[in-house]
Each structure stands twice: as structure tokens, then as C-alpha cells.
Design a protein around this motif. Structure first.
Motif, mmCIF file in Angstrom:
data_model
loop_
_atom_site.group_PDB
_atom_site.id
_atom_site.type_symbol
_atom_site.label_atom_id
_atom_site.label_comp_id
_atom_site.label_asym_id
_atom_site.label_seq_id
_atom_site.Cartn_x
_atom_site.Cartn_y
_atom_site.Cartn_z
ATOM 1 N N ASN A 176 21.425 1.724 49.498
ATOM 2 C CA ASN A 176 20.719 0.568 48.946
ATOM 3 C C ASN A 176 21.166 0.388 47.499
ATOM 4 O O ASN A 176 20.814 1.179 46.626
ATOM 5 C CB ASN A 176 19.205 0.784 49.020
ATOM 6 N N LYS A 220 20.292 -1.863 45.400
ATOM 7 C CA LYS A 220 19.209 -2.282 44.498
ATOM 8 C C LYS A 220 18.566 -1.062 43.844
ATOM 9 O O LYS A 220 18.314 -1.033 42.643
ATOM 10 C CB LYS A 220 18.166 -3.092 45.260
ATOM 11 N N ILE A 249 28.156 -5.440 53.477
ATOM 12 C CA ILE A 249 27.092 -5.507 52.468
ATOM 13 C C ILE A 249 26.241 -6.743 52.741
ATOM 14 O O ILE A 249 26.761 -7.854 52.836
ATOM 15 C CB ILE A 249 27.666 -5.581 51.038
ATOM 16 N N SER A 269 22.892 4.542 55.301
ATOM 17 C CA SER A 269 22.803 3.367 54.448
ATOM 18 C C SER A 269 22.837 3.754 52.977
ATOM 19 O O SER A 269 22.504 4.876 52.598
ATOM 20 C CB SER A 269 21.518 2.582 54.742
ATOM 21 N N ASN A 299 25.041 -0.879 55.291
ATOM 22 C CA ASN A 299 24.682 -0.163 56.515
ATOM 23 C C ASN A 299 25.950 0.378 57.161
ATOM 24 O O ASN A 299 26.859 -0.381 57.507
ATOM 25 C CB ASN A 299 23.939 -1.088 57.485
ATOM 26 N N GLN A 332 22.560 -4.210 50.526
ATOM 27 C CA GLN A 332 22.343 -3.092 51.447
ATOM 28 C C GLN A 332 23.635 -2.829 52.222
ATOM 29 O O GLN A 332 24.175 -3.718 52.881
ATOM 30 C CB GLN A 332 21.213 -3.415 52.422
ATOM 31 N N SER A 376 23.352 -5.333 43.289
ATOM 32 C CA SER A 376 22.102 -5.540 44.028
ATOM 33 C C SER A 376 22.114 -6.815 44.855
ATOM 34 O O SER A 376 21.521 -6.872 45.937
ATOM 35 C CB SER A 376 20.920 -5.580 43.054
#
Length: 605
Positions: free
Chosen positions: A511, A513, A484, A509, A490, A488, A429
């Protein structure tokens, strides 16, 4: 009678007199009941826990003074799952005679039998062996008791030998799973300034033996924070009939961290396997009391692919110095062995720095740099960077599933990542950095791809739903560049693959987290013809890493229909001849996705 004979007789008489005085003093001053109370109060003061001695306590004065007790137990933390942290079938202590004349108690030998120790951590990370809270809440004993306790505590420091037989140690983590260690025999025997070490134990069905010599362990403990002391080590660790030598020394000065300088060498060694814990605790070895069954708590199904269980960074000992490791062949579970492993761990308190870790697998080589810092905080920091070259998929997965028929697949990986946290999920995360992987020319059987995990299988099905109709996929190349930023990822068309039938580009993407996935997949048939299922821009992938879901990209459907002037068929799920436009423009997903290697790891080109 000559002078020599007189001296000998006088010396023997003095020795007998001293022994007699010692026995008389012990017999007249040491009472088993009072001794039991003294031990219990001493333990209560020092730990805040209750020591109970249910069996008989006995004293023996021939040929030396010895104390034995049976059926001992030490209470557990108030929040722990079991009422007792420790139970002991029998303990025997040999007491030195001469120190008793100075009202001092020094222990010569200690024998423990039938030890059962349960170590546990709760959800907040509190350990049941941390007794500081209980100690601070313990009411002070009377001045007399305190004086007696202090005297005993100050003098129980000299132990010539310690032997443990039939011991079981269990560790229960916050999730409820249990790791068991069965010690069949442990012996520490001192002679002069040396301690002979002999250990035979079992962990997760693996036999482990440790033997050799060290400096005086009792001296090290006695002078730990009093004066400078040194503990040389010359040990041999054997597991699965493979041995490793451990040589070096530990130096300790008062009020400072220990300085460790060790060298670990092995021609061949096995990485310890950590198979799942059994619901029932293992049976004790022959002669020990039957081991009570400890039930493993049922693990709740985690919603994360990266585990949220705490990593025991706080269990790493804080020291200074270095540990040099050299292993010619390190066997890995279900993998080909790592060869020529060379590294140095540089220790500086709450920092562990690995400036270079190199190894080989087949023709492949790796050069990694790892740094762990702030290990004494709730969020340790991890920095990792490195490059691997010339690894082969065929070599890496040959022992996973021989029927998978993976061949070829030259791989290159570079990464530079920094993160913080105390679990894999937290580390993912909070991560920042970049990773790039490339694979060239591989032939992969469908069964291998099906065993790659839910996320990979769903992704492959999304890229090419018809792949299950073939027994093999030929991968010409694949490139994944993953930047990263605070957890995140992308992907701006920086993941691409080319097979014998398809070119594929990914965008979107991930995520880390929440582990939410939002990817659009653009597969184009090289022939320019379509099956009606794997159409460019029509597929998206959502859900999470642990529960991925494939769907229809409605925006891609609309755009594709407009671009070639065709209407919807079968409820908008399929458009015929979608890939006809790919005939006039050739895509190069691997070339377009690839970033300069030196941007990720200097010298990786």
C-alpha cells in the motif's frame, strides 16, 4: 572664425550649460534625507516591507550624479525565521543628468556589494518573497507621497549596467535544510540593443560560469506588458570545465505568456550534484562582509520511504514554446554517463510535455514520454510511460561500488503510470498503471546486495536466509509485474526469481499510501532438499517500506505440515524435508510472472 568652428563651440557651450543646469537642479531639489524617506515609503507601498538605511547616504555631482548608501536591510515576512530577508553592505546608483530637467529619474548604472538574501518557504508553502499579502494590508500613503512614489516607480526602468559582487543567496525549504548560492561576480552591461552577461558563482561546491550576449534586458523589462518585445540569447554555460551553449529567443506580447524557443547543446556536461547542506553557512568571498552563521534545522525522521516534502512545481516558469536539448554525454553522480540524450520540452502554460526523451547507457537504450500538467494547482498531474532495453546491471552499478562484483544482468523495463500530487509520497499514493521489469543472468556479490537498502535486504533474507553464507549469488532470471490501482500494488504471484539454488515466488500487496507491506514469500530449493530455514510458504514480510520486518507465515506452516504429514519442530519455526514435494513438479517463476510487454508499452516487444 569659420562656420564649423562656431558650430562646435556653440554645441560645447550648450552641453556645458545643460550639465550645469542638471547639476544645479539636482543639488537644489534632491536631499539625501528626503531621498531616503522617499525610497523607504516607495518600498513600503510596493512590498509592505520596511526598508532601513542605517549607513550614510551621499550624493556626488562630479563627474556625474551618483547616489550611494550603506548598510541597507529589507524586513522579512512575519512568519520567517530571520527578521531580515535582505541585507546589503553598499549600493551605488548613477543618475542620468538630462532626464532630471524633465523631473524624471533614470538610472544609468547600479552597483551592489555584500548582498545577503535569505529565501524561505514555510510548511504551508508560503514563500517569503511573495509580498502580495503584505501589500494588500499596507495603509495607503498620502496623495503627495503616492504621486512621488508613482513618478519614481515609473522612471526607474532604464539601467545601462548592473554589477553585483560578493553576494550570497540562501534557500531554506519547509524542512529547514539550506541550499546556498555564492555569487562572486555578476555583470549586465548594455550597449545599444545588446546586453553583455558575465556571471561567476558557486553552488554546492560547484563552480558555474555564464557568459555571452542577450538583447536589451532593460528594454524587455520596460516593455514586458506594454508592447511586443524580443530577447535573443547567445550564452555559454560552463560547469566543472564542461560547456553548454544556450541559443534562441524569448518573445513577449502584452498580457500574454512569453514564448520561449531555445536550443541547448553540449558535447559533454555534468548533472549538478545536490549534496547535503552544511549546518554552517559558507563563508563569503574575500572582501565581503563575514557571512553570519545560519543553523540548519534538524530534519525529523520521515516515516515514509517516498519523501513527503513538497516538490517546487510552482517554481517552474509558465511559458509557451519549446526547448530542444541535445547532450552527447551527460555525466551522472556515481553512475556511468548518459549518452546521446535527445529531447524536446514543449511548453504550454501550466503544461510541460516531453513527447520523446531518448538516451543510451552503454548498449542500453531508453525511449520515454513524460507529461506534467496543471502545474498551477495544488495537485499537478504526472503521466509517464516508456521502455528501456539492453541495460546491464554490471554497467549501471559499476561506479557505485567497484568491490560489489556485479556482472551481467541484461535488463528490460516498461512502465505506464499516471498520478497526481505535489510530493513523491503523494505521487506514489495516487498512482495508477503498471510496471514490469525483467533481469537475466547476473552474478552479484553479497556486499552489493547488502547495500541495496533495508527493504531489499529484508526481502532477500526472507527469500533465502542462508545467502549470507555465500559470497556470490547467481541470478538466472527475475521478473516483477506490478499493477498499481490508486496507490495499491497487488501481487498475485507476479514477482518471481530463479537463482542457482532457489526458485522464489512472491504474493501479497504493498500500500503506497501507508507504505504498508504484506507479502508472502515462497522459496523452493531446486535440489528438493531444505536447510530447515528457507521453506516454501513459511516466510512473510510485513512492516513498511522504510521499516520492513520479516516473520513466520503461520498459515503456510500449518498447510505445509498437513500436506506432508510432519509435526512441528523447534516451536513451529522449522519443518524438515518441506521441499520434498517440489521434486515431482517443476516451477517456472519468471515465465509465470511475465506479462506481454506490449500490454504495458506498445512496441516494447
Amino acid at each position: 572664425m569659420n562656420k564649423s568652428v562656431k558650430i562646435i563651440i556653440t554645441a560645447l557651450g550648450a552641453a556645458v550649460l545643460l550639465l550645469g543646469l542638471g547639476a544645479w537642479y539636482a543639488a537644489s531639489t534632491v536631499d539625501p534625507v528626503q531621498l531616503t524617506k522617499l525610497l523607504s515609503s516607495s518600498v513600503k507601498t510596493a512590498t509592505g516591507r520596511d526598508l532601513k538605511i542605517s549607513g550614510p547616504v551621499s550624493l556626488s555631482f562630479f563627474p556625474g550624479i551618483s547616489v550611494s548608501a550603506e548598510r541597507l536591510s529589507l524586513s522579512n515576512a512575519s512568519w520567517a525565521s530571520d527578521p531580515e530577508m535582505l541585507t546589503l553592505k553598499r549600493i551605488e546608483l548613477d543618475i542620468k543628468t538630462l532626464p532630471l530637467l524633465s523631473k524624471r529619474i533614470e538610472i544609468g548604472n547600479v552597483k551592489l556589494a555584500g548582498l545577503d538574501l535569505l529565501l524561505q518557504k514555510n510548511a504551508s508553502g508560503k514563500a517569503n518573497w511573495d509580498m502580495s499579502a503584505e501589500t494588500s494590508n499596507t495603509a495607503p500613503v498620502s496623495s503627495l507621497d503616492n504621486s512621488e512614489t508613482t513618478s519614481v516607480g515609473d522612471n526607474l526602468i532604464s539601467m545601462e549596467s548592473v554589477s553585483i559582487a560578493d553576494a550570497r543567496i540562501q534557500y531554506r525549504d519547509p524542512s529547514g535544510s539550506i541550499s546556498s548560492y555564492l555569487i562572486k561576480r555578476l555583470s549586465l552591461s548594455e550597449s545599444g540593443d545588446k546586453t553583455a552577461v558575465s556571471l561567476n558563482m558557486q553552488f554546492q561546491d560547484q563552480a558555474l560560469d555564464l557568459s555571452g550576449k542577450t538583447g536589451s534586458v532593460s528594454r524587455l523589462l520596460k516593455h514586458w506588458d506594454v508592447s511586443s518585445t524580443q530577447l535573443p540569447l547567445d550564452l555559454n554555460l560552463t560547469m566543472n570545465d564542461k560547456s553548454m551553449t544556450i541559443k534562441g529567443e524569448i518573445n513577449k506580447s502584452p498580457k500574454t505568456m512569453p514564448i520561449v524557443n531555445l536550443t541547448l547543446n553540449a558535447k559533454a556536461f555534468d548533472w549538478p550534484t545536490t549534496g547535503s547542506a552544511s549546518n554552517a553557512a559558507p563563508q563569503a568571498v574575500t572582501g565581503a562582509k563575514p557571512a553570519p552563521v545560519v543553523r540548519q534545522a534538524q530534519k525529523s525522521q520521515s516515516k515514509y520511504l517516498f519523501s513527503n516534502e513538497s516538490i517546487p512545481f510552482d517554481a517552474l516558469p509558465q511559458a509557451k514554446g519549446k526547448i530542444v536539448i541535445s547532450i552527447a554525454e551527460l555525466a551522472l553522480p556515481k553512475r556511468k554517463p548518459i549518452e546521446n540524450l535527445q529531447t524536446t520540452l514543449q511548453l504550454d502554460g501550466s503544461v510541460i510535455d516531453i513527447p520523446h526523451l531518448t538516451f543510451q547507457i552503454g548498449k542500453g537504450s531508453a525511449d520515454l514520454q513524460i507529461n506534467l500538467s496543471q502545474l498551477n494547482t495544488v495537485n499537478p498531474i504526472l503521466t509517464a510511460r516508456g521502455v528501456t532495453k539492453d541495460f546491464m546491471l554490471e554497467s549501471l552499478f559499476a561506479r557505485v561500488d567497484p568491490s560489489s562484483k556485479v556482472s551481467g544482468g541484461s535488463m528490460k523495463l516498461a512502465f505506464d503510470v499516471k498520478s497526481s500530487g505535489n510530493s513523491l509520497h503523494q505521487l506514489a499514493s495516487n498512482s495508477n498503471g503498471k510496471i514490469q521489469l525483467s533481469i537475466k543472468q547476473a552474478h552479484m556479490g553479497t556486499n552489493f546486495l547488502n547495500d541495496a537498502g533495508d527493504f531489499v535486504v529484508t526481502l532477500l533474507d526472507s527469500m533465502n536466509p542462508m545467502r549470507k553464507k555465500t559470497s556470490e549469488t547467481t541470478l538466472e532470471c527475475a521478473v516483477a509485474y506490478l499493477p498499481i490501482n490508486n496507490g495499491q500494488i497487488n501481487i498475485a504471484k507476479t514477482v518471481g526469481a530463479e537463482t542457482d539454488r532457489l526458485n522464489v515466488v512472491l504474493a501479497g500487496s504493498i500500500n503506497l499510501k501507508t507504505e504498508a507491506v504484506n507479502l508472502t514469500i515462497d522459496p523452493q530449493e531446486k535440489s528438493g532438499l531444505t536447510t530447515g530455514l528457507d521453506l516454501a510458504g513459511l516466510v512473510k514480510m510485513g512492516g513498511t517500506l522504510s521499516n520492513p520486518k520479516a516473520g513466520i507465515n503461520q498459515a503456510g506452516v500449518v498447510n505445509s505440515a498437513v500436506s506432508i504429514g510432519l509435526g512441528f519442530l523447534t516451536g513451529g519455526a522449522s519443518i524438515l524435508a518441506e521441499n520434498a514435494r517440489s521434486m515431482s513438479s517443476k516451477s517456472n517463476p519468471c515465465r509465470d510472472a511475465l506479462h506481454p510487454w506490449s500490454d504495458i508499452y506498445p512496441g516494447a516487444e
